[in-house]
Motif scaffolding. Structure first.
Motif, PDB file in Angstrom:
ATOM      1  N   PRO A 162       0.895  -1.409   0.028  1.00 23.76           N
ATOM      2  CA  PRO A 162      -0.005  -0.141   0.010  1.00 23.76           C
ATOM      3  C   PRO A 162       0.917   1.268  -0.020  1.00 23.76           C
ATOM      4  O   PRO A 162       0.735   2.163   0.857  1.00 23.76           O
ATOM      5  N   LYS A 165      -2.014   5.009  -2.258  1.00 22.91           N
ATOM      6  CA  LYS A 165      -3.538   5.153  -2.048  1.00 22.91           C
ATOM      7  C   LYS A 165      -4.126   4.974  -3.448  1.00 22.91           C
ATOM      8  O   LYS A 165      -4.139   5.833  -4.260  1.00 22.91           O
ATOM      9  N   GLY A 166      -4.839   3.734  -3.614  1.00 26.51           N
ATOM     10  CA  GLY A 166      -5.938   3.740  -4.636  1.00 26.51           C
ATOM     11  C   GLY A 166      -4.957   3.163  -5.871  1.00 26.51           C
ATOM     12  O   GLY A 166      -5.790   3.027  -6.964  1.00 26.51           O
ATOM     13  N   ARG A 167      -3.817   2.849  -5.840  1.00 29.61           N
ATOM     14  CA  ARG A 167      -3.189   2.164  -6.852  1.00 29.61           C
ATOM     15  C   ARG A 167      -2.430   1.006  -6.488  1.00 29.61           C
ATOM     16  O   ARG A 167      -2.131   0.816  -5.484  1.00 29.61           O
ATOM     17  N   CYS A 169       0.447  -1.253  -6.283  1.00 30.63           N
ATOM     18  CA  CYS A 169       2.191  -1.583  -6.219  1.00 30.63           C
ATOM     19  C   CYS A 169       2.506  -2.727  -5.729  1.00 30.63           C
ATOM     20  O   CYS A 169       2.087  -3.383  -5.033  1.00 30.63           O
ATOM     21  N   GLU A 182       4.698   0.471 -10.039  1.00 28.19           N
ATOM     22  CA  GLU A 182       3.287   0.958  -9.950  1.00 28.19           C
ATOM     23  C   GLU A 182       2.667   0.579 -11.107  1.00 28.19           C
ATOM     24  O   GLU A 182       3.115   0.842 -12.138  1.00 28.19           O
ATOM     25  N   ARG A 184      -0.127   1.428 -14.086  1.00 27.80           N
ATOM     26  CA  ARG A 184      -0.998   2.400 -14.520  1.00 27.80           C
ATOM     27  C   ARG A 184      -1.442   1.978 -15.894  1.00 27.80           C
ATOM     28  O   ARG A 184      -0.833   0.929 -16.430  1.00 27.80           O
TER      29      ARG A 184
END
Length: 396
Positions: A162, A165-167, A169, A182, A184
């Protein structure tokens, strides 16, 4: 039980490698055996595959039927009857006379990488240093396509971290550098962005957690920790505050407030020697920032540690156990296996050990997973290893 001679030999080897022993305060070593008792929780053990030798496993709804399946290595096991489906090829390396070797799968992380509403699996391999993902085609009869993420080197295992936040990883444990990835999306194409943190502290073992209480996830290494200043823009501060002993940390070095003093401490185990320990974070006015204290040094190869709210409530327990043949000739490699959880009794200021399984073929491999497999509100345990794949259903 291991011998004093073995301990002395190992400490001597540390001095030869690192020059001096750690400078932080540490309790006097000796056999530490916390109060041991049967698990407070009744678990029903299910043998998923006694012949499986994969050391990673996870839970995920692979076929979209609303039930959590089990994924381990080259096979996913369909709930509720755990019907096996081979979905990819996973090789073997290091196997030979006197060596059990390894499978080329050191992590199984479930996520929808390409946002097609089907769960894919991210894995890593130590020998090739690769991190890759296997694409779920939505048809169990098809073999899944392998996609490369990166090749950072000696990725012994990887965890979903974590950090942003919200992605999504992914944090691998690479011996030469601390790096994370990360996820994307560019239109419908997944892109993995590499974030290099640094080389300080890179070694055997890594952890993630809020060390300084600022609400951000920091990175823990065997020789200190990286403070998360602005992870998105690769801004970290290195703190060489401690040096864990032994330095071969288990994969998963969780952060939690053990003693309830409002400061987060660090839990670590020795992946290839004896011992489970905690680093107590001292008050700001203390000259010594951390004190290493033993939890249990009566068994070896605590290679995997996670925090889990097995008993419910706000405070998680420490779930771990003995990895089977982390190295074939590690100290205690042939000792009995076990799956345990530990709690710190803050009133008595002592650790308590709860035995889930001991003396059977159940080990912990490289990845322990907890999940509510039957939607009961209780956490179940998936325990993979070279000695089989097992599920422990939480019957409370």
């Amino acid at each position: 039980m291991h011998s004093l001679t073995l301990k002395i030999a190992f400490i001597t080897s540390l001095v030869m490698v690192f020059g001096t022993l750690p400078s932080f305060a540490q309790d006097t070593p000796g056999d530490i055996a916390p109060k041991s008792q049967p698990s407070k929780i009744h678990f029903k053990k299910i043998v998923i595959n006694a012949n499986s030798d994969f050391e990673a496993a996870t839970a995920a709804d692979i076929n979209g039927d609303g039930l959590l399946d089990i994924v381990s290595g080259d096979t996913w096991y369909e709930a509720p009857n755990w019907t096996p489906h081979k979905f990819r090829e996973i090789g073997v390396w290091g196997r030979g006379p006197g060596s059990s070797g390894y499978r080329s799968d050191f992590a199984d992380l479930a996520m929808d990488v390409n946002l097609d509403s089907k769960i894919d699996i991210v894995s890593s391999d130590y020998a090739t240093g690769e991190i890759f993902w296997s694409e779920n085609p939505g048809n169990s009869s098809q073999m899944w396509t392998k996609h490369m993420i990166a090749k950072p080197g000696s990725a012994e295992t990887s965890v979903i971290a974590p950090i942003l936040k919200g992605r999504i990883c992914v944090l691998p444990n690479c011996g030469g550098q601390v790096v994370w990835y990360e996820l994307r999306m560019a239109d419908t194409t997944p892109q993995w962005v590499e974030h290099i943190v640094g080389k300080d502290g890179a070694g055997h073992g890594i952890g993630i957690g809020d060390v300084n209480g600022d609400g951000k996830s920091d990175i823990v290494t065997p020789n200190g920790w990286y403070e998360n200043v602005d992870a998105l823009h690769d801004k970290w501060i290195w703190h060489r505050d401690f040096q864990c002993s032994p330095g071969d940390l288990g994969i998963g070095t969780p952060v939690m407030d053990v003693d309830g003093d409002g400061k987060n401490d660090i839990i670590f185990g020795s992946g290839h020697h004896y011992g489970l320990y905690w680093l107590q974070q001292m008050p700001p006015n203390k000259a010594q920032k951390w004190v290493q204290r033993p939890i249990d040094n009566t068994w070896s190869q605590a290679h995997t540690i996670i925090l889990a709210r097995l008993e419910g409530g706000r405070t998680p327990v420490i779930l771990t156990g003995k990895r089977y043949l982390a190295h074939d000739h590690d100290p205690g490699a042939q000792d009995p296996l076990g799956l345990y959880y530990y709690k710190y009794n803050r009133k008595e200021k002592e650790w308590e050990k709860y035995v889930i399984d001991e003396g059977t073929k159940v080990g912990t491999g490289l990845q322990l997973t907890v999940a509510d497999m039957r939607h009961t509100g209780r956490l179940d345990i998936i325990a993979p290893g070279k000695s089989g794949l097992y599920l422990f259903l939480n019957e409370r």
